[in-house]
Design a protein around this motif. Structure first.
Motif, PDB file in Angstrom:
ATOM      1  N   GLU A 188       0.878  -1.821  -0.307  1.00 51.94           N
ATOM      2  CA  GLU A 188      -0.231  -0.155  -0.167  1.00 51.94           C
ATOM      3  C   GLU A 188       0.789   1.172   0.003  1.00 51.94           C
ATOM      4  N   ARG A 190      -0.305   4.110  -1.773  1.00 47.90           N
ATOM      5  CA  ARG A 190      -1.486   5.089  -2.265  1.00 47.90           C
ATOM      6  C   ARG A 190      -2.003   6.161  -1.136  1.00 47.90           C
ATOM      7  N   ARG A 191      -2.426   5.453   0.195  1.00 42.47           N
ATOM      8  CA  ARG A 191      -2.263   5.847   0.897  1.00 42.47           C
ATOM      9  C   ARG A 191      -1.175   6.084   2.590  1.00 42.47           C
ATOM     10  N   GLN A 193      -0.148   5.793   6.120  1.00 41.90           N
ATOM     11  CA  GLN A 193      -0.285   4.258   7.521  1.00 41.90           C
ATOM     12  C   GLN A 193       0.436   5.071   8.460  1.00 41.90           C
TER      13      GLN A 193
END
Length: 505
Positions: A188, A190-191, A193
């Motif tokens: 992941e 794109r977001r 964390q």
């Protein structure tokens, strides 16, 4: 048997060809010197003839062995030959050489990226970057991707400083390595964390808070270093002057009411509040906190982590806390009207409540709450005091010397001409100890506003920040700038440093 004292171990490593770190650790020996065909070693087992004979055969010399304590030998091995003996530059060079062939096109392949992040050169490099940051007492490590570079910076004494940075082709592997350590999803990208890491560095456990966010050239990652041993639970050591300690001590021992600590991010609010709770943490009190995140664990205090993702907010958590029959409550931050109203209600119903706000000065905290929609009569009934603070860098004691400050800067400081007639100003000229910055370490300066009858009247009238400040000054409030000037007079910091943290806010 005479034991070799630790100060007899060499300061620089004795380099012997093909002598492996693993072998030294297993056999528990370390080379001390090589002179005229005699190799002197410290060894934990003086009767280990196998090791001694092997060294004599390998280096065609006579081995002279002296007894050393196993712990001393292992510590000397790590210091002289281990990961901490290498500069980041050398490790970067090794990592780039060893894995450069398998880096190409790896970013899009999760399994290959995971394998690359587990390669020994990447692990060594990440460990060294983290280890050096802890050694230098950094508060944060920033990993920042740009079009042609990958920058690593440490936040030291509140300011960012660039360190040796790896080539951009190692960016994905380094970021992935840290994400694996923090148990984040490496696929992941794109977001944002968030995660945590617990590591043992130099024999002590340290927590790291990890945050990633996607940027145009890849993921930016920041590690906040939470070293429990660096937490100072003493008001005097934080920077409280004696007169303020006495006033603050009275108010924090009140049975109920609200006390606010205010200032921008990184101004030391958390340290002040943790120290306050530690000071009033008695067996007869139940103390509960709501934090986002919990930075340090405090013995005997119930600490709760908010989780907005599942709807567990400061406001919702505060409602639940009150039903737990606490005596003292800490709310990490008052961010909205709902949290402010519940906090004030809690203070009205017999709880001592602490919280923080992001305002420039102490009077500004009062008007901020009024602007949120808090009723003025409720605020005047519950607010006990507001403490604003900043952190100023201290002049390095190793290169401290007299100086003549810029006359333009002096014009902004709160002093009379008589005050500086015979005064000596100081600065740090820059040395190895302070990394040529002229500063070493930080302390806090404060602006303390006790809410007495005169201030309550201003709250009831919904007065402006300026009017509240005017009333407070007439009643003896010391501003941040004035407290900073005290530090300048004492020769502990500089005029420019005080102006940086007070006027820039």
């Amino acid at each position: 048997m005479t034991q070799l004292p630790y100060d007899r171990y060499p300061r620089e490593p004795l380099v012997l060809e093909n002598l492996s770190l693993k072998y030294m650790r297993q056999a528990k020996f370390v080379p001390l010197s090589m002179r005229e065909g005699i190799l002197e070693i410290a060894i934990a087992d003086i009767r280990d003839h196998t090791t001694i004979e092997s060294l004599e055969l390998a280096y065609h010399c006579q081995v002279q062995a002296v007894y050393g304590q196993a712990e001393d030998i292992l510590e000397a091995i790590e210091r002289l030959y281990g990961i901490h003996s290498q500069s980041i530059d050398n490790i970067i060079e090794e990592a780039d050489r060893d894995i450069s062939e398998i880096v190409t096109e790896v970013e899009e392949n999760e399994s290959r990226l995971r394998d690359l992040a587990q390669e020994a050169p990447i692990i060594r490099l990440v460990n060294r970057i983290i280890g050096q940051a802890v050694e230098e007492k950094a508060s944060d490590i920033h990993f920042e991707p740009f079009e042609y570079t990958f920058r690593v910076r440490y936040r030291l004494d509140g300011l960012l400083r660039e360190v040796e940075s790896p080539p951009s082709r190692l960016q994905a592997a380094i970021i992935s390595r840290i994400k694996i350590m923090a148990k984040l999803d490496i696929s992941e990208r794109r977001r944002p964390q968030d995660g945590r890491i617990k590591l043992k560095v130099d024999g002590r456990e340290i927590d790291f808070r990890v945050s990633t966010i996607p940027t145009h050239h890849g993921e930016s990652l920041v590690m906040r270093i939470l070293d429990r041993e660096s937490l100072i639970l003493d008001l005097a050591q934080i920077g409280f002057p004696e007169r303020l300690q006495e006033e603050y001590d009275k108010v924090i021992h009140q049975p109920y009411g609200m006390i606010l600590v205010t200032g921008p991010t990184g101004s030391g609010k958390t340290s002040t509040l943790y120290t306050t709770l530690d000071k009033i943490n008695l067996p007869s009190y139940k103390i509960m906190t709501m934090e986002d995140p919990i930075e340090y664990q405090l013995a005997g205090i119930n600490q709760i982590q908010v989780n907005p993702k599942i709807g567990f907010t400061f406001a919702g958590g505060l409602r639940s806390i009150v039903r737990q029959d606490p005596d003292i409550i800490l709310i990490g931050e008052i961010r909205d009207k709902e949290t402010a109203e519940i906090a004030i209600q809690s203070a009205l119903t017999g709880h001592l409540l602490f919280s923080t706000l992001h305002t420039n000065d102490a009077p500004g905290a009062i008007t901020r709450l009024l602007e949120m929609g808090v009723e003025n009569y409720l605020l005047s009934s519950t607010l006990l005091a507001v403490l604003a603070q900043r952190l100023v860098r201290l002049i390095c004691p190793f290169c401290k010397e007299p100086t003549e400050p810029d006359p333009k800067l002096l014009k902004t400081m709160p002093f009379s001409a008589e005050e500086i007639a015979d005064m000596t100003f100081y600065h740090g000229s820059g040395c190895e100890e302070c990394r040529h910055t002229g500063y070493k370490g930080r302390t806090a300066i404060f602006e303390y506003l006790p809410v007495d009858e005169a201030i309550r009247k201003e709250i009831d009238r919904k007065s402006s920040t300026e009017k509240i400040k005017e009333t407070a000054l007439a009643r003896g409030m010391v501003t941040l700038l004035q407290d900073g000037w005290r530090m300048v007079r004492e020769g502990r910091t500089t005029v420019s440093e005080v102006l940086r943290v007070t006027l820039a806010s």
